[in-house]
Write a protein that holds these residues in place. Structure first.
Motif, PDB file in Angstrom:
ATOM      1  N   ALA A 117      -5.335   2.708  26.178  1.00  0.00           N
ATOM      2  CA  ALA A 117      -5.436   3.280  24.693  1.00  0.00           C
ATOM      3  C   ALA A 117      -3.895   3.561  24.308  1.00  0.00           C
ATOM      4  O   ALA A 117      -3.500   2.826  23.297  1.00  0.00           O
ATOM      5  N   SER A 118      -2.844   3.927  25.198  1.00  0.00           N
ATOM      6  CA  SER A 118      -1.645   3.967  24.813  1.00  0.00           C
ATOM      7  C   SER A 118      -0.857   2.626  24.923  1.00  0.00           C
ATOM      8  O   SER A 118      -0.192   2.498  24.091  1.00  0.00           O
ATOM      9  N   SER A 119      -1.484   1.651  25.551  1.00  0.00           N
ATOM     10  CA  SER A 119      -0.899   0.566  25.537  1.00  0.00           C
ATOM     11  C   SER A 119      -1.237  -0.125  24.090  1.00  0.00           C
ATOM     12  O   SER A 119      -0.267  -0.987  23.553  1.00  0.00           O
ATOM     13  N   PHE A 120      -2.515  -0.165  23.857  1.00  0.00           N
ATOM     14  CA  PHE A 120      -3.001  -0.465  22.300  1.00  0.00           C
ATOM     15  C   PHE A 120      -2.086   0.002  21.218  1.00  0.00           C
ATOM     16  O   PHE A 120      -1.607  -0.695  20.550  1.00  0.00           O
ATOM     17  N   VAL A 121      -1.978   1.311  21.074  1.00  0.00           N
ATOM     18  CA  VAL A 121      -1.279   2.239  20.323  1.00  0.00           C
ATOM     19  C   VAL A 121       0.312   1.812  19.986  1.00  0.00           C
ATOM     20  O   VAL A 121       0.583   1.385  19.092  1.00  0.00           O
ATOM     21  N   ASP A 122       0.786   1.532  21.533  1.00  0.00           N
ATOM     22  CA  ASP A 122       2.086   0.865  21.570  1.00  0.00           C
ATOM     23  C   ASP A 122       2.359  -0.103  20.752  1.00  0.00           C
ATOM     24  O   ASP A 122       3.210  -0.361  20.050  1.00  0.00           O
ATOM     25  N   PHE A 123       1.277  -1.316  21.027  1.00  0.00           N
ATOM     26  CA  PHE A 123       1.543  -2.548  20.403  1.00  0.00           C
ATOM     27  C   PHE A 123       1.136  -2.428  19.162  1.00  0.00           C
ATOM     28  O   PHE A 123       2.125  -3.132  18.383  1.00  0.00           O
ATOM     29  N   LEU A 124       0.259  -1.703  18.567  1.00  0.00           N
ATOM     30  CA  LEU A 124       0.125  -1.736  17.212  1.00  0.00           C
ATOM     31  C   LEU A 124       1.209  -1.218  16.311  1.00  0.00           C
ATOM     32  O   LEU A 124       1.186  -1.756  15.151  1.00  0.00           O
ATOM     33  N   LEU A 125       1.979  -0.279  16.940  1.00  0.00           N
ATOM     34  CA  LEU A 125       3.179   0.274  16.296  1.00  0.00           C
ATOM     35  C   LEU A 125       4.463  -0.423  16.377  1.00  0.00           C
ATOM     36  O   LEU A 125       5.398  -0.097  15.842  1.00  0.00           O
ATOM     37  N   SER A 126       4.417  -1.290  17.197  1.00  0.00           N
ATOM     38  CA  SER A 126       5.325  -2.049  17.692  1.00  0.00           C
ATOM     39  C   SER A 126       5.945  -3.069  16.444  1.00  0.00           C
ATOM     40  O   SER A 126       5.070  -3.343  15.698  1.00  0.00           O
ATOM     41  N   ALA A 127       7.304  -3.686  16.734  1.00  0.00           N
ATOM     42  CA  ALA A 127       7.526  -4.504  15.595  1.00  0.00           C
ATOM     43  C   ALA A 127       6.566  -5.819  15.475  1.00  0.00           C
ATOM     44  O   ALA A 127       6.152  -6.156  14.210  1.00  0.00           O
ATOM     45  N   GLN A 128       6.169  -6.146  16.581  1.00  0.00           N
ATOM     46  CA  GLN A 128       4.969  -7.326  16.477  1.00  0.00           C
ATOM     47  C   GLN A 128       3.842  -6.803  15.881  1.00  0.00           C
ATOM     48  O   GLN A 128       3.030  -7.607  14.905  1.00  0.00           O
ATOM     49  N   GLY A 129       3.188  -5.795  16.057  1.00  0.00           N
ATOM     50  CA  GLY A 129       2.067  -5.150  15.628  1.00  0.00           C
ATOM     51  C   GLY A 129       2.291  -4.690  14.191  1.00  0.00           C
ATOM     52  O   GLY A 129       1.192  -5.325  13.094  1.00  0.00           O
ATOM     53  N   ARG A 130       3.376  -4.361  13.809  1.00  0.00           N
ATOM     54  CA  ARG A 130       3.676  -4.006  12.321  1.00  0.00           C
ATOM     55  C   ARG A 130       3.637  -5.334  11.280  1.00  0.00           C
ATOM     56  O   ARG A 130       3.350  -5.458  10.249  1.00  0.00           O
ATOM     57  N   THR A 131       4.336  -6.428  12.129  1.00  0.00           N
ATOM     58  CA  THR A 131       4.112  -7.841  11.334  1.00  0.00           C
ATOM     59  C   THR A 131       2.998  -8.315  11.027  1.00  0.00           C
ATOM     60  O   THR A 131       2.517  -8.876  10.054  1.00  0.00           O
ATOM     61  N   LEU A 132       2.092  -8.022  12.115  1.00  0.00           N
ATOM     62  CA  LEU A 132       0.734  -8.561  11.907  1.00  0.00           C
ATOM     63  C   LEU A 132      -0.110  -7.887  10.764  1.00  0.00           C
ATOM     64  O   LEU A 132      -0.940  -8.318  10.190  1.00  0.00           O
ATOM     65  N   LEU A 133       0.286  -6.442  10.720  1.00  0.00           N
ATOM     66  CA  LEU A 133      -0.412  -5.573   9.587  1.00  0.00           C
ATOM     67  C   LEU A 133       0.082  -6.354   8.330  1.00  0.00           C
ATOM     68  O   LEU A 133      -0.714  -6.350   7.300  1.00  0.00           O
ATOM     69  N   LYS A 134       1.095  -6.515   8.162  1.00  0.00           N
ATOM     70  CA  LYS A 134       1.937  -7.155   6.868  1.00  0.00           C
ATOM     71  C   LYS A 134       1.499  -8.242   6.482  1.00  0.00           C
ATOM     72  O   LYS A 134       1.076  -8.594   5.172  1.00  0.00           O
ATOM     73  N   GLN A 135       1.088  -9.142   7.489  1.00  0.00           N
ATOM     74  CA  GLN A 135       0.588 -10.504   7.236  1.00  0.00           C
ATOM     75  C   GLN A 135      -0.872 -10.478   6.625  1.00  0.00           C
ATOM     76  O   GLN A 135      -1.316 -11.494   6.136  1.00  0.00           O
ATOM     77  N   HIS A 136      -1.454  -9.407   6.961  1.00  0.00           N
ATOM     78  CA  HIS A 136      -2.862  -9.260   6.402  1.00  0.00           C
ATOM     79  C   HIS A 136      -3.229  -8.312   5.150  1.00  0.00           C
ATOM     80  O   HIS A 136      -4.006  -7.652   5.041  1.00  0.00           O
ATOM     81  N   GLY A 137      -1.925  -8.187   4.669  1.00  0.00           N
ATOM     82  CA  GLY A 137      -2.039  -7.407   3.333  1.00  0.00           C
ATOM     83  C   GLY A 137      -1.969  -5.938   3.426  1.00  0.00           C
ATOM     84  O   GLY A 137      -2.390  -5.355   2.504  1.00  0.00           O
ATOM     85  N   VAL A 138      -1.764  -5.318   4.546  1.00  0.00           N
ATOM     86  CA  VAL A 138      -1.384  -4.014   4.765  1.00  0.00           C
ATOM     87  C   VAL A 138      -0.209  -3.489   4.476  1.00  0.00           C
ATOM     88  O   VAL A 138       0.923  -4.168   4.659  1.00  0.00           O
TER      89      VAL A 138
END
Length: 292
Positions: A244-265
């Motif tokens: 769970a920690s690993s997933f949260v770390d990933f989602l909040l990382s630079a790569q995760g934030r980039t993916l969020l932006k790419q999907h209109g978030v």
């Protein structure tokens, strides 16, 4: 007969002993708001697996519905992503089972009116105000249950404000009917599919859904604006806390934030609510990095 039995045993044994692609301990169960289905299943999940070697398993539904299932011990998970901070609050404290002790606001997504470009009402959405089109005879509107999903509650709230703004006291009744109108209320995870297949003419969606799936959409007036405020947390009884920690770390990382932006978030500066001391150090570190 003996040969047949041996052959059958081999087949069955092959099924039983076939190794899964990922060990059970490497599976991270993420319970998330249904508006994020495409983002999670086609983007974040696969990217997380590639980056960490762990397995993502998602479950999508209305945020309140998931919270109710957690409270009722009908569903367990490692990470919970909701579309409203209020949902997390309903899981905090001893009276609510202490399922959540902290959460992080990390993204937002405005509520939009999306429509099917093949609908016979599509041209009207381009020439008339959206609330006028939603009152036309025969239009099929889709929305989520206000009791089970924040988006459903936002929809009723926005339409109530629109009735006042446009001086139409009966607007809610004409467009939505009852709050739980069975002709309109659908599970969040199926709403987009119903619109795309032509079963609906229009519906209420977050911008991440309309942007991600190229659904024509209209943004209501600023006075009416409602939006999802996405939060994430690691559930107190998470079976796989490390994952769970690993997933949260990933989602909040630079790569995760980039993916969020790419999907209109709309990515926002992470803010923490609750017991910060209960957060894994790695999550605190990635939040500190994202806030800079």
């Amino acid at each position: 007969m003996i040969r047949k039995l041996l052959a059958s045993f081999v087949v069955v044994a092959g099924v039983v002993t076939a190794a899964p692609a990922f060990a059970q301990d490497d599976t991270v169960n993420v319970l998330y708001a249904g508006s994020l289905v495409n983002l999670m299943e086609r983007s974040v999940g696969p990217a997380f697996e590639k980056a960490t070697g762990q397995h993502f398993r998602g479950y999508a539904a209305g945020s309140n519905k998931i919270a109710n299932e957690i409270k009722g011990k009908l569903r367990r998970g490692d990470v919970f992503i909701s579309a409203s901070p209020k949902v997390n609050t309903s899981l905090m404290g001893q009276a609510n089972g202490d399922h959540v002790t902290w959460y992080v606001n990390f993204a937002e997504s405005p509520l939009m009116i999306g429509y099917n470009p093949q609908s016979r009402f599509a041209a009207d959405f381009k020439s008339k105000r959206w609330d006028q089109v939603l009152q036309e005879p025969g239009i099929r509107i889709g929305r989520t249950d206000p009791k089970l999903d924040p988006k459903g509650a936002f929809t009723v709230e926005m339409m109530t404000k629109a009735a006042e703004l446009y001086h139409q006291p009966d607007l809610v009744e004409k467009t939505l009917g009852d709050a739980e109108n069975p002709a309109q209320v659908l599970p969040e995870e199926t709403l987009v599919g119903r619109l795309q297949s032509g079963q609906l003419d229009a519906g209420f969606f977050y911008s991440t859904e309309t942007s991600d799936l190229k659904i024509p959409a209209l943004r209501p007036a600023p006075e009416l604006q409602a939006k999802a405020s996405y939060t994430l947390t690691i559930l107190s009884d998470a079976p796989n806390r490390a994952g769970a920690s690993s997933f949260v770390d990933f989602l909040l990382s630079a790569q995760g934030r980039t993916l969020l932006k790419q999907h209109g978030v709309d990515v926002v500066k992470p803010t923490i609510t609750g017991n910060v001391q209960a957060m894994p150090p790695s999550v605190q570190a990635v939040i500190d990095a994202a806030a800079q």
